[in-house]
Design an enzyme around this catalytic site. Structure first.
Site, PDB file in Angstrom:
ATOM      1  N   ALA A  66       0.826  -0.976  -0.078  1.00 33.90           N
ATOM      2  CA  ALA A  66       0.105  -0.134  -0.267  1.00 33.90           C
ATOM      3  C   ALA A  66       0.845   1.160  -0.070  1.00 33.90           C
ATOM      4  O   ALA A  66       1.990   1.157   0.418  1.00 33.90           O
ATOM      5  CB  ALA A  66      -0.803   0.158   1.156  1.00 33.90           C
ATOM      6  N   GLY A 112      -0.458  -5.075   0.758  1.00 33.96           N
ATOM      7  CA  GLY A 112      -1.806  -5.133   0.244  1.00 33.96           C
ATOM      8  C   GLY A 112      -1.401  -5.940  -1.299  1.00 33.96           C
ATOM      9  O   GLY A 112      -2.470  -6.141  -1.882  1.00 33.96           O
ATOM     10  N   GLU A 115      -2.394  -9.307  -0.522  1.00 33.81           N
ATOM     11  CA  GLU A 115      -3.545  -9.514  -0.160  1.00 33.81           C
ATOM     12  C   GLU A 115      -4.495  -9.440  -1.546  1.00 33.81           C
ATOM     13  O   GLU A 115      -5.604 -10.037  -1.781  1.00 33.81           O
ATOM     14  CB  GLU A 115      -4.070  -8.194   0.551  1.00 33.81           C
ATOM     15  CG  GLU A 115      -3.526  -8.509   1.997  1.00 33.81           C
ATOM     16  CD  GLU A 115      -3.879  -7.309   3.186  1.00 33.81           C
ATOM     17  OE1 GLU A 115      -4.750  -7.566   4.102  1.00 33.81           O
ATOM     18  OE2 GLU A 115      -3.188  -6.281   2.795  1.00 33.81           O
ATOM     19  N   GLU A 135       3.517  -6.064   7.631  1.00 31.71           N
ATOM     20  CA  GLU A 135       2.671  -4.881   8.042  1.00 31.71           C
ATOM     21  C   GLU A 135       3.287  -4.657   9.783  1.00 31.71           C
ATOM     22  O   GLU A 135       3.219  -3.804  10.231  1.00 31.71           O
ATOM     23  CB  GLU A 135       1.233  -5.187   8.345  1.00 31.71           C
ATOM     24  CG  GLU A 135       0.705  -4.978   7.034  1.00 31.71           C
ATOM     25  CD  GLU A 135       0.542  -5.794   5.940  1.00 31.71           C
ATOM     26  OE1 GLU A 135      -0.001  -5.824   4.734  1.00 31.71           O
ATOM     27  OE2 GLU A 135       1.274  -6.954   6.172  1.00 31.71           O
TER      28      GLU A 135
END
Length: 255
Positions: A66, A112, A115, A135
């Site tokens: 991200a 992300g 994901e 993360e």
């Protein structure tokens, strides 16, 4: 429709969505999430499209994570809103698409990015791919479904190891533990992904749509009943009639 951060290319029965932010290793920001979501809506409503391929531009990164700069100053309320909106806008949408979405993971798939790949129905990776959920090194946890989808793919123990350690694993290791389906040299990745997509595209789109939903419910108490219901419903549709007729007539079906 034109997009700012992605490229959309249509090839016969396939649609290829390429995340195109090479200057940031294709990091996900709000605009990119919106662009991918809108492209998915476009191809999902296109009857000529049977399968979607999602990949990144270049040979370094699928999605490197991200865009941290966008949320570095968020508090709890805005952070929860970010995660909820992202999941509803994109990640859950992919998982529940009526058409298969295949991730062609062409390099880094971190945070992300992993994901995003996990939300897809199938994952192929290049030999140079590196996958991980880093993360916890930021004092956070995955917020786009990583803690939920990873255990379903590789088991709770291995998922805990990857999430708690934040380590990256190479593509071959990801294949060994079931995180990706196949691994190919970078220059063969998209070709091999298209080969699979074209094989799928020649099968019944109605049956595949039902199969996606049934498989998504496989770890719930609704799974078996849903399978039975869809199995019966398909008997009333033209795809079943064509498929059975083609089998009995010893020809290829025309779905």
């Amino acid at each position: 429709m034109s997009y700012e951060n992605i490229l959309l290319k249509k090839e016969d029965k396939l649609s290829i969505i390429t995340i195109n932010r090479p200057e940031s290793l294709n990091a996900l920001n709000a605009k990119t999430i919106q662009d991918i979501s809108a492209a998915l809506d476009e191809v999902n409503s296109d009857p000529s499209c049977r399968v979607v391929i999602l990949t990144g531009s270049g040979e370094k990164s699928f999605v490197a994570g991200a865009d941290i700069k966008e949320f570095s100053e968020f508090g709890q309320e805005k952070a929860e809103e970010l995660a909820r909106n992202g999941q509803n806008t994109l990640f859950n949408k992919i998982e529940n698409m009526s058409k298969p979405v295949i991730a062609a993971v062409n390099g880094f798939a971190l945070g992300g990015g992993l994901e995003l790949a996990m939300a897809c129905h199938i994952r192929y990776a290049s030999e140079n791919a590196r996958l991980g959920l880093p993360e916890v090194t930021l004092g956070l946890i995955p917020g786009y479904g990583g803690t939920q989808r990873l255990p379903k793919l590789i088991g709770k123990g291995l998922a805990n190891e990857l999430i708690f350690s934040a380590k990256m694993i190479p593509a071959q290791k990801a294949k060994e533990i079931g995180l990706v389906n196949e691994v190919y040299p970078i220059d063969e990745l998209l070709t091999k992904t298209k080969e699979l997509a074209n094989t799928i595209a020649h099968n019944s789109p109605m049956a595949i749509s039902k199969a996606i939903h049934a498989v998504n419910l496989s770890d719930t108490d609704k799974g078996f009943d849903t399978e039975i219901k869809y199995f019966g419903e398909l008997f009333e549709l033209e795809d079943k009639k064509e498929g059975v007729s083609a089998f009995l007539e010893k020809r290829k079906p025309n779905f």
